[in-house]
Design a protein around this motif. Sequence first.
Motif, PDB file in Angstrom:
ATOM      1  N   THR A  59      64.249  10.240   9.159  1.00 35.89           N
ATOM      2  CA  THR A  59      63.945  10.141   7.728  1.00 35.89           C
ATOM      3  C   THR A  59      65.211  10.291   6.891  1.00 35.89           C
ATOM      4  N   ARG A 108      62.947  17.348   1.634  1.00 35.55           N
ATOM      5  CA  ARG A 108      62.063  17.749   2.735  1.00 35.55           C
ATOM      6  C   ARG A 108      62.052  19.271   2.776  1.00 35.55           C
ATOM      7  N   HIS A 136      53.709  13.021   3.258  1.00 34.26           N
ATOM      8  CA  HIS A 136      54.973  12.364   3.614  1.00 34.26           C
ATOM      9  C   HIS A 136      54.793  10.906   3.173  1.00 34.26           C
ATOM     10  N   GLN A 139      56.469   7.722   4.684  1.00 37.18           N
ATOM     11  CA  GLN A 139      56.020   7.408   6.054  1.00 37.18           C
ATOM     12  C   GLN A 139      54.734   6.577   6.009  1.00 37.18           C
ATOM     13  N   ARG A 169      51.464  16.080   7.941  1.00 30.83           N
ATOM     14  CA  ARG A 169      51.580  15.476   6.601  1.00 30.83           C
ATOM     15  C   ARG A 169      51.529  13.956   6.705  1.00 30.83           C
ATOM     16  N   VAL A 170      51.955  13.428   7.860  1.00 32.89           N
ATOM     17  CA  VAL A 170      51.885  11.974   8.076  1.00 32.89           C
ATOM     18  C   VAL A 170      50.415  11.538   8.057  1.00 32.89           C
ATOM     19  N   ARG A 223      52.642  13.544  16.618  1.00 31.34           N
ATOM     20  CA  ARG A 223      53.329  14.534  17.433  1.00 31.34           C
ATOM     21  C   ARG A 223      52.552  15.858  17.403  1.00 31.34           C
ATOM     22  N   GLN A 225      52.653  19.352  16.803  1.00 34.86           N
ATOM     23  CA  GLN A 225      53.659  20.074  16.013  1.00 34.86           C
ATOM     24  C   GLN A 225      53.626  21.568  16.275  1.00 34.86           C
ATOM     25  N   PRO A 263      55.009   8.100  14.380  1.00 37.08           N
ATOM     26  CA  PRO A 263      56.063   8.278  13.371  1.00 37.08           C
ATOM     27  C   PRO A 263      57.380   8.781  13.943  1.00 37.08           C
ATOM     28  N   PRO A 265      59.475  12.161  15.788  1.00 38.77           N
ATOM     29  CA  PRO A 265      59.930  12.031  17.175  1.00 38.77           C
ATOM     30  C   PRO A 265      58.766  12.197  18.161  1.00 38.77           C
TER      31      PRO A 265
HETATM   32  C1  NCD Z   1      57.243  13.234  10.816  1.00 36.65           C
HETATM   33  C2  NCD Z   1      57.457  14.422   9.911  1.00 36.65           C
HETATM   34  O1  NCD Z   1      58.541  14.958   9.817  1.00 36.65           O
HETATM   35  O2  NCD Z   1      56.480  14.796   9.294  1.00 36.65           O
HETATM   36  N1  NCD Z   1      58.416  12.646  11.302  1.00 36.65           N
HETATM   37  C3  NCD Z   1      59.097  11.757  10.563  1.00 36.65           C
HETATM   38  O3  NCD Z   1      59.224  11.858   9.365  1.00 36.65           O
HETATM   39  N2  NCD Z   1      59.619  10.720  11.219  1.00 36.65           N
HETATM   40  C4  NCD Z   1      56.318  13.535  11.896  1.00 36.65           C
HETATM   41  C5  NCD Z   1      56.683  14.612  12.856  1.00 36.65           C
HETATM   42  O4  NCD Z   1      57.601  15.390  12.658  1.00 36.65           O
HETATM   43  O5  NCD Z   1      55.975  14.689  13.869  1.00 36.65           O
END
Ligand code: NCD
Length: 312
Positions: A59, A108, A136, A139, A169-170, A223, A225, A263, A265
């Motif tokens: 990002t 962020r 987010h 994204q 958040r995605v 992911r 988290q 999204p 990683p």
């Molecule tokens: C996402 C995030 O940071 O929310 N990643 C990203 O922006 N590419 C998703 C994540 O961290 O799993």
Amino acid sequence: MFYSQKHLLQIEGLHPPEIGYLLDLAESYVLLNRSGKAQRDLLRGRTLINLFFEDSTRTRTSFELAGKRLGADVINMSVSTSSVNKGETLLDTAATLNAMHCDLLVVRHGQSGAPRLLAEKVDASVINAGDGTHEHPTQALLDALTIKRRKGRIAGLTVAICGDIAHSRVARSNIHLLATLGAHVRVVGPPTLVPPEAALWGTEVFHDMVHALEGADIVMMLRLQRERMSRGPVPSEREYFRFWGLDFKKLAAAKPDALVMHPGPMNRGVEIDSAVADDPRRSVIREQVEMGVAVRMAVLDTLSRGPGRNAI
Ligand code: NCD
């Protein structure tokens, strides 16, 4: 079509024409980037600060590239090098940034709502690059652009968002955007990782991957988290993969031309099998990264023109 706001803090509350405006502009940036003529002077003399209180590779790089391609001066501030480590509060940081006369602030932060708080205190346009478990927005826009370019539309598609919904958040930004544009959104994951309010967001809630994927046009993996979990509600990664990890066997329930997204990683072998993630016939994960730069260029371009000055 227009986008009339000073900031981009969340997808929730945006109207279809605002989303459509940003996606159309982003589409033109995809073509420009592919033509190799992307260096433009649109943001010459403007300052973009990337203020990252949480780790990020794609990002932050994506915003940096987008800003540079438009000619802005880009400064990266990450938590490890900033005075936040010396006890400076978020609001002191805002005052400092204000004194620097930055035009665009990409934030962020681990806490939901931090970008909104900053937006109230700084003169710059603020872009939320991910706040806690809230939203987010860029994204979701890049995901929508990827889907729209591949499928020709968003309305009427069935999208299954899978895995750790609770901490994502995605997922929240995507649910708002896809529902606003008329997609059928399903969420699926273990009961501990699907928040009870998910049903109120207009989604269909599942706790079984094969049922959730049945007839889906898009399979969006998330992911796991762990850094946001106070205690580990998931027993083991191997067990998680068995029930919730995407492999070809589970993917077979979706439409034969269903696309796989993530999204990043990725935790390979936890939420997604490498063979699926790397299959160019199904996975659009790399394309999502490309769309990310175009979407961020569109957002920077739009916000730099200020509210009400971006009708096309
Ligand atoms: C996402 C995030 O940071 O929310 N990643 C990203 O922006 N590419 C998703 C994540 O961290 O799993």
